[in-house]
Scaffold this motif. Structure first.
Motif, PDB file in Angstrom:
ATOM      1  N   HIS A 109      43.988  60.117  23.824  1.00 31.60           N
ATOM      2  CA  HIS A 109      44.654  58.811  23.833  1.00 31.60           C
ATOM      3  C   HIS A 109      44.091  57.964  22.699  1.00 31.60           C
ATOM      4  N   ALA A 135      41.391  55.106  23.375  1.00 36.40           N
ATOM      5  CA  ALA A 135      40.223  55.489  24.172  1.00 36.40           C
ATOM      6  C   ALA A 135      38.909  55.021  23.567  1.00 36.40           C
ATOM      7  N   LEU A 182      40.343  59.386  28.876  1.00 36.75           N
ATOM      8  CA  LEU A 182      41.394  59.088  27.900  1.00 36.75           C
ATOM      9  C   LEU A 182      41.056  59.692  26.545  1.00 36.75           C
TER      10      LEU A 182
END
Length: 85
Positions: free
Chosen positions: A55, A58, A50
């Motif tokens: 992201h 993450a 991630l």
């Protein structure tokens, strides 16, 4: 390097001849593997993927701070517990 290779069989046999060393090695090994729970490993891999994908959540998904080198930290820990440090 050749000296290390020649000494390897003797080093591998040491725990068989020394019950105290075998016990210390077993204790150190058990402590090392406790950090390798499958759920923790999968959570870490997921968080790293991630993070690589950018992201935003993450960084909070990682279970604990990761050592710079797992091999190094485990070796250091074993060496300390086995009396080699």
């Amino acid at each position: 390097m050749a000296t290390v290779v020649r000494a390897l069989p003797d080093r591998l046999m040491e725990p068989l001849d020394d019950p105290a060393a075998r016990r210390r090695r077993g204790e150190a090994d058990r402590e090392i593997i406790t950090g390798h729970d499958i759920h923790r490993t999968l959570t870490t891999f997921e968080a790293l993927h991630l993070q690589a994908a950018g992201h935003p959540a993450a960084t909070t998904a990682l279970p604990l701070p990761l050592p710079t080198s797992a091999m190094e930290s485990e070796h250091d820990e074993y060496a300390a517990r086995s009396g080699r440090r």
